[in-house]
Motif scaffolding. Structure first.
Motif, PDB file in Angstrom:
ATOM      1  N   THR A 106       0.855  -1.187   0.000  1.00 29.58           N
ATOM      2  CA  THR A 106       0.000   0.000   0.000  1.00 29.58           C
ATOM      3  C   THR A 106       0.891   1.237   0.000  1.00 29.58           C
ATOM      4  N   VAL A 107       0.637   2.128  -0.984  1.00 30.17           N
ATOM      5  CA  VAL A 107       1.433   3.347  -1.135  1.00 30.17           C
ATOM      6  C   VAL A 107       0.536   4.539  -0.815  1.00 30.17           C
ATOM      7  N   SER A 108       1.069   5.468  -0.049  1.00 35.39           N
ATOM      8  CA  SER A 108       0.306   6.672   0.308  1.00 35.39           C
ATOM      9  C   SER A 108       1.228   7.878   0.283  1.00 35.39           C
ATOM     10  N   CYS A 109       0.609   9.068   0.202  1.00 37.54           N
ATOM     11  CA  CYS A 109       1.373  10.320   0.171  1.00 37.54           C
ATOM     12  C   CYS A 109       0.532  11.418   0.832  1.00 37.54           C
ATOM     13  N   ASN A 110       1.146  12.574   1.004  1.00 39.05           N
ATOM     14  CA  ASN A 110       0.426  13.710   1.587  1.00 39.05           C
ATOM     15  C   ASN A 110      -0.628  14.244   0.614  1.00 39.05           C
ATOM     16  N   LYS A 111      -1.727  14.710   1.174  1.00 43.45           N
ATOM     17  CA  LYS A 111      -2.776  15.305   0.339  1.00 43.45           C
ATOM     18  C   LYS A 111      -2.400  16.737  -0.040  1.00 43.45           C
ATOM     19  N   PRO A 112      -2.540  17.077  -1.322  1.00 41.71           N
ATOM     20  CA  PRO A 112      -2.302  18.481  -1.730  1.00 41.71           C
ATOM     21  C   PRO A 112      -3.339  19.413  -1.099  1.00 41.71           C
ATOM     22  N   GLU A 113      -3.023  20.675  -1.069  1.00 39.17           N
ATOM     23  CA  GLU A 113      -3.917  21.651  -0.446  1.00 39.17           C
ATOM     24  C   GLU A 113      -5.133  21.964  -1.313  1.00 39.17           C
ATOM     25  N   LYS A 114      -4.995  21.847  -2.647  1.00 33.41           N
ATOM     26  CA  LYS A 114      -6.090  22.231  -3.533  1.00 33.41           C
ATOM     27  C   LYS A 114      -6.449  21.086  -4.480  1.00 33.41           C
ATOM     28  N   ALA A 115      -7.710  21.068  -4.855  1.00 35.42           N
ATOM     29  CA  ALA A 115      -8.226  20.178  -5.915  1.00 35.42           C
ATOM     30  C   ALA A 115      -7.843  18.733  -5.713  1.00 35.42           C
ATOM     31  N   VAL A 116      -8.081  18.216  -4.508  1.00 33.90           N
ATOM     32  CA  VAL A 116      -7.749  16.823  -4.221  1.00 33.90           C
ATOM     33  C   VAL A 116      -8.655  15.880  -5.015  1.00 33.90           C
ATOM     34  N   LYS A 117      -9.915  16.276  -5.219  1.00 34.98           N
ATOM     35  CA  LYS A 117     -10.862  15.418  -5.931  1.00 34.98           C
ATOM     36  C   LYS A 117     -10.478  15.207  -7.389  1.00 34.98           C
ATOM     37  N   CYS A 118      -9.685  16.115  -7.931  1.00 33.40           N
ATOM     38  CA  CYS A 118      -9.261  15.986  -9.326  1.00 33.40           C
ATOM     39  C   CYS A 118      -7.997  15.153  -9.498  1.00 33.40           C
ATOM     40  N   LEU A 119      -7.423  14.680  -8.384  1.00 31.76           N
ATOM     41  CA  LEU A 119      -6.140  13.974  -8.443  1.00 31.76           C
ATOM     42  C   LEU A 119      -6.324  12.478  -8.255  1.00 31.76           C
ATOM     43  N   ARG A 120      -5.478  11.723  -8.911  1.00 35.54           N
ATOM     44  CA  ARG A 120      -5.381  10.285  -8.740  1.00 35.54           C
ATOM     45  C   ARG A 120      -3.918   9.919  -8.495  1.00 35.54           C
ATOM     46  N   LEU A 121      -3.734   8.923  -7.647  1.00 33.31           N
ATOM     47  CA  LEU A 121      -2.377   8.439  -7.347  1.00 33.31           C
ATOM     48  C   LEU A 121      -2.132   7.178  -8.166  1.00 33.31           C
ATOM     49  N   GLU A 122      -1.093   7.206  -8.957  1.00 30.89           N
ATOM     50  CA  GLU A 122      -0.765   6.083  -9.838  1.00 30.89           C
ATOM     51  C   GLU A 122       0.495   5.390  -9.354  1.00 30.89           C
ATOM     52  N   LEU A 123       0.403   4.066  -9.254  1.00 34.70           N
ATOM     53  CA  LEU A 123       1.538   3.228  -8.857  1.00 34.70           C
ATOM     54  C   LEU A 123       1.946   2.359 -10.040  1.00 34.70           C
ATOM     55  N   GLN A 124       3.215   2.354 -10.344  1.00 33.88           N
ATOM     56  CA  GLN A 124       3.762   1.469 -11.373  1.00 33.88           C
ATOM     57  C   GLN A 124       4.863   0.617 -10.756  1.00 33.88           C
ATOM     58  N   TYR A 125       4.923  -0.643 -11.176  1.00 35.22           N
ATOM     59  CA  TYR A 125       5.901  -1.564 -10.604  1.00 35.22           C
ATOM     60  C   TYR A 125       6.270  -2.612 -11.651  1.00 35.22           C
ATOM     61  N   LYS A 126       7.429  -3.173 -11.474  1.00 35.21           N
ATOM     62  CA  LYS A 126       7.873  -4.304 -12.294  1.00 35.21           C
ATOM     63  C   LYS A 126       9.025  -4.990 -11.578  1.00 35.21           C
TER      64      LYS A 126
END
Length: 345
Positions: A106-126
């Motif tokens: 599980t990967v997590s990060c800090n929430k931005p101050e603005k427009a959080v609903k417009c953001l998606r967190l993408e994880l890539q791995y190999k």
């Protein structure tokens, strides 16, 4: 023309100067005013392409942006009004953490101050066995994925993306956060460390097996050598364990031990011979009785005194006399003769 709003903080407008008016420097002006009386601002920082103006970098001051591009004569070549919010490129995710549980990360990060609903967190791995990246996207600001093999090393990276077309008209994503390497919940400097560790384990295991093999061969050779040594040079018994009396009772004094041993042997010999002599004397007495019956003139040559006095030497001589089966008379004496026809006087 290219428009980028960096996290709603700075605007970057670029154009193809050599294609629109080759050989001329273009001037750029902008405004965030929405009324009739707009105040146009010149470009504070030009971007150059082979010494020609090809873009402008300025501060974001509002949601509505109007731009104007003119040539050296002042003629307007391009003008446009746009929404700066539709061209936002988010910053990299901050304070990224990785939480591992069995085969799930599980990967997590800090929430931005603005427009959080417009953001998606993408994880890539190999893994080191995969050619292409595998991707997983979730709402900001946490994403999880299953199916990680604890025996493999994985490269992981994350970024933030803007929703299209609800929030952006252009698919802008942040730059990738620094790539990290993980194996079974342990952070590594690179997946090469995993290869090195596995190779080191293989080397150590090979060396251990080689040492065990050498020890096994040496044990076999040692057993063979011992058996060969016993066949060629048999072991000499230790007299300490054979002649216990010599070392325990006489402290290794051979003369003292042999004297005592001779005495014991003589005594034992006499004890063994005396019963034989008594039996021989009894047999002689029976012979005398038989001879008396045959005739008064017959006499048996014997040693009665030796038997009566228990003289050892005499008893020994008497014991040495052979058993007779025939009695011969000579000059008034009776002579015993053995089976071999020897005459005993």
């Amino acid at each position: 023309i290219s428009i980028v709003n960096f996290n709603n903080e700075k605007m970057q407008i670029t154009w193809a100067a050599r294609e629109i008016l080759p050989g001329e420097n273009m001037s750029f002006s902008y405004t965030f005013d929405e009324g009739k009386h707009k105040v146009w601002k010149p470009c504070p920082t030009y971007l150059l392409d082979q010494d020609y103006n090809s873009g402008c970098l300025f501060k974001t001051e509002g949601p509505t942006l109007a731009i104007s591009i003119r040539n050296t004569n002042g003629s307007e070549q391009l003008s446009k009004i746009l929404k700066s919010d539709f061209y936002i490129k988010p910053n990299r995710p901050e304070n990224v953490t990785f939480f591992w549980k069995e085969d799930t990360v599980t990967v997590s990060c800090n929430k931005p101050e603005k427009a959080v609903k417009c953001l998606r967190l993408e994880l890539q791995y190999k893994s080191k066995f995969d050619k292409d990246w595998q991707s997983r996207t979730s709402k900001c600001c946490s994403v999880g994925e299953q199916g990680f093999d604890p025996r493999k090393c994985y490269s992981l990276r994350v970024r933030l993306t803007r929703l299209v077309p609800y929030c952006n008209v252009v698919n802008y994503s942040s730059d990738w956060e620094a790539e990290t390497f993980w194996m079974n919940g342990t952070s590594l400097d690179s997946c090469d460390d995993d290869i090195k560790s596995q190779s080191n384990k293989l080397i150590v295991l090979s060396c251990l097996l080689a040492v065990l093999l050498v020890i096994f061969i040496l044990l076999i050779l040692l057993c063979k050598w011992q058996s060969f040594q016993k066949s060629v040079m048999p072991a000499i018994p230790d007299p300490k364990y054979v002649f216990t009396d010599l070392f325990n009772d006489h402290n290794g004094n051979f003369q003292e031990w042999i004297d005592k041993t001779d005495q014991a042997m003589v005594q034992t010999k006499l004890e063994c011979e005396e019963p034989e002599c008594i039996i021989e004397a009894e047999s002689q007495q029976e012979d005398e009785k038989n001879s008396d019956k045959q005739g008064p003139q017959e006499k048996i040559f014997s040693f009665p005194r030796a038997a009566e006095n228990n003289d050892p030497k005499a008893a020994q001589i008497a014991c040495l006399m052979p058993t007779s089966t025939t009695i011969a008379s000579f000059a008034g004496f009776q002579i015993l003769m053995n089976d071999d026809m020897y005459v005993m006087l």
